[in-house]
Design a protein around this motif. Structure first.
Motif, PDB file in Angstrom:
ATOM      1  N   GLY A  70       0.828  -1.204   0.000  1.00 52.47           N
ATOM      2  CA  GLY A  70       0.000   0.000   0.000  1.00 52.47           C
ATOM      3  C   GLY A  70       0.860   1.251   0.000  1.00 52.47           C
ATOM      4  O   GLY A  70       1.980   1.245  -0.500  1.00 52.47           O
ATOM      5  N   ALA A  71       0.346   2.314   0.607  1.00 51.47           N
ATOM      6  CA  ALA A  71       1.071   3.580   0.638  1.00 51.47           C
ATOM      7  C   ALA A  71       0.796   4.307   1.942  1.00 51.47           C
ATOM      8  O   ALA A  71      -0.353   4.413   2.374  1.00 51.47           O
ATOM      9  N   GLU A  72       1.871   4.827   2.540  1.00 48.00           N
ATOM     10  CA  GLU A  72       1.740   5.623   3.756  1.00 48.00           C
ATOM     11  C   GLU A  72       1.281   7.034   3.390  1.00 48.00           C
ATOM     12  O   GLU A  72       1.641   7.546   2.328  1.00 48.00           O
ATOM     13  N   TRP A  75      -2.726   8.094   8.409  1.00 49.44           N
ATOM     14  CA  TRP A  75      -3.503   7.497   7.327  1.00 49.44           C
ATOM     15  C   TRP A  75      -2.590   6.649   6.455  1.00 49.44           C
ATOM     16  O   TRP A  75      -1.421   6.968   6.264  1.00 49.44           O
ATOM     17  N   LEU A  76      -3.148   5.598   5.915  1.00 51.57           N
ATOM     18  CA  LEU A  76      -2.459   4.822   4.888  1.00 51.57           C
ATOM     19  C   LEU A  76      -3.495   4.132   4.028  1.00 51.57           C
ATOM     20  O   LEU A  76      -4.664   4.015   4.386  1.00 51.57           O
ATOM     21  N   ARG A  77      -3.061   3.707   2.856  1.00 48.82           N
ATOM     22  CA  ARG A  77      -3.907   2.926   1.947  1.00 48.82           C
ATOM     23  C   ARG A  77      -3.313   1.532   1.871  1.00 48.82           C
ATOM     24  O   ARG A  77      -2.115   1.379   1.717  1.00 48.82           O
ATOM     25  N   ASP A  78      -4.171   0.529   1.967  1.00 45.29           N
ATOM     26  CA  ASP A  78      -3.677  -0.839   1.862  1.00 45.29           C
ATOM     27  C   ASP A  78      -3.535  -1.241   0.389  1.00 45.29           C
ATOM     28  O   ASP A  78      -3.810  -0.444  -0.514  1.00 45.29           O
ATOM     29  N   ARG A  79      -3.120  -2.456   0.140  1.00 48.12           N
ATOM     30  CA  ARG A  79      -2.865  -2.916  -1.241  1.00 48.12           C
ATOM     31  C   ARG A  79      -4.120  -2.945  -2.095  1.00 48.12           C
ATOM     32  O   ARG A  79      -4.027  -3.000  -3.321  1.00 48.12           O
ATOM     33  N   TRP A  80      -5.317  -2.925  -1.482  1.00 49.85           N
ATOM     34  CA  TRP A  80      -6.570  -2.897  -2.235  1.00 49.85           C
ATOM     35  C   TRP A  80      -7.071  -1.472  -2.438  1.00 49.85           C
ATOM     36  O   TRP A  80      -8.110  -1.250  -3.042  1.00 49.85           O
ATOM     37  N   GLY A  81      -6.344  -0.491  -1.886  1.00 48.19           N
ATOM     38  CA  GLY A  81      -6.719   0.907  -2.050  1.00 48.19           C
ATOM     39  C   GLY A  81      -7.611   1.455  -0.957  1.00 48.19           C
ATOM     40  O   GLY A  81      -7.988   2.624  -0.999  1.00 48.19           O
ATOM     41  N   LEU A  82      -7.952   0.631   0.037  1.00 47.89           N
ATOM     42  CA  LEU A  82      -8.816   1.077   1.129  1.00 47.89           C
ATOM     43  C   LEU A  82      -8.017   1.944   2.098  1.00 47.89           C
ATOM     44  O   LEU A  82      -6.884   1.607   2.460  1.00 47.89           O
TER      45      LEU A  82
END
Length: 156
Positions: free
Chosen positions: A97-99, A104-111
């Motif tokens: 994902g992305a920090e 906040w962060l986004r997981d590998r599914w974009g959530l």
């Protein structure tokens, strides 16, 4: 009356749910079924529906083709008791994902997820407005929230 959050995945719904329910204590995965009719999102059997809980929150999930993508308009907030809990969730969810800023962060599914310490609510509820401002300013500079850093900001 029950309120249930609903998530639409375009792929890998089952993998996401298994990951989430293994990560959050007190979670469980319900049954996954396929929709028994043609839909605008796909032919019979291509649309999947699932139920699950994360902690004490109920969710439904759908996997189907479509324009659905996650965005910041919906996020899941997990309040952690200690830094070890924050660190564990953060490391697991950021994999693929992305920090982002402020916990906040986004997981590998974009959530989108917000991983926050319970202590943050207490510090932001302090009657001293200068203390609240220092805590808010410290939080805004952080990516993963750090309880010790928030406490130091509160102390001045």
């Amino acid at each position: 009356m029950k309120v249930i959050q609903h998530l639409w995945f375009t792929q890998d719904m089952e993998a996401a749910i298994r990951f989430y329910t293994a990560l959050i204590p007190g979670s469980s995965m319900g049954e996954i079924s396929t929709f028994p009719a043609d839909t605008p999102s796909g032919p019979i059997g291509s649309v999947k529906v699932a139920s699950f809980t994360l902690g004490d929150q109920r969710y439904m999930a759908l996997e189907a083709a479509g324009p659905a993508t996650f965005n910041h308009a919906f996020s899941i907030t997990v309040e952690c008791e200690d830094q070890a809990g924050i660190d564990r969730l953060w490391e697991a969810l950021k994999d693929g994902g992305a920090e982002e800023q402020c916990g906040w962060l986004r997981d590998r599914w974009g959530l989108s997820w917000q991983i926050v310490p319970r202590r943050l609510s207490e510090l932001m509820s302090d009657p001293d407005p200068r203390k609240r401002q220092r805590v808010a300013e410290a939080m805004l500079k952080m990516v993963k929230l750090d309880i010790a850093g928030l406490e130091a900001a509160a102390a001045g």
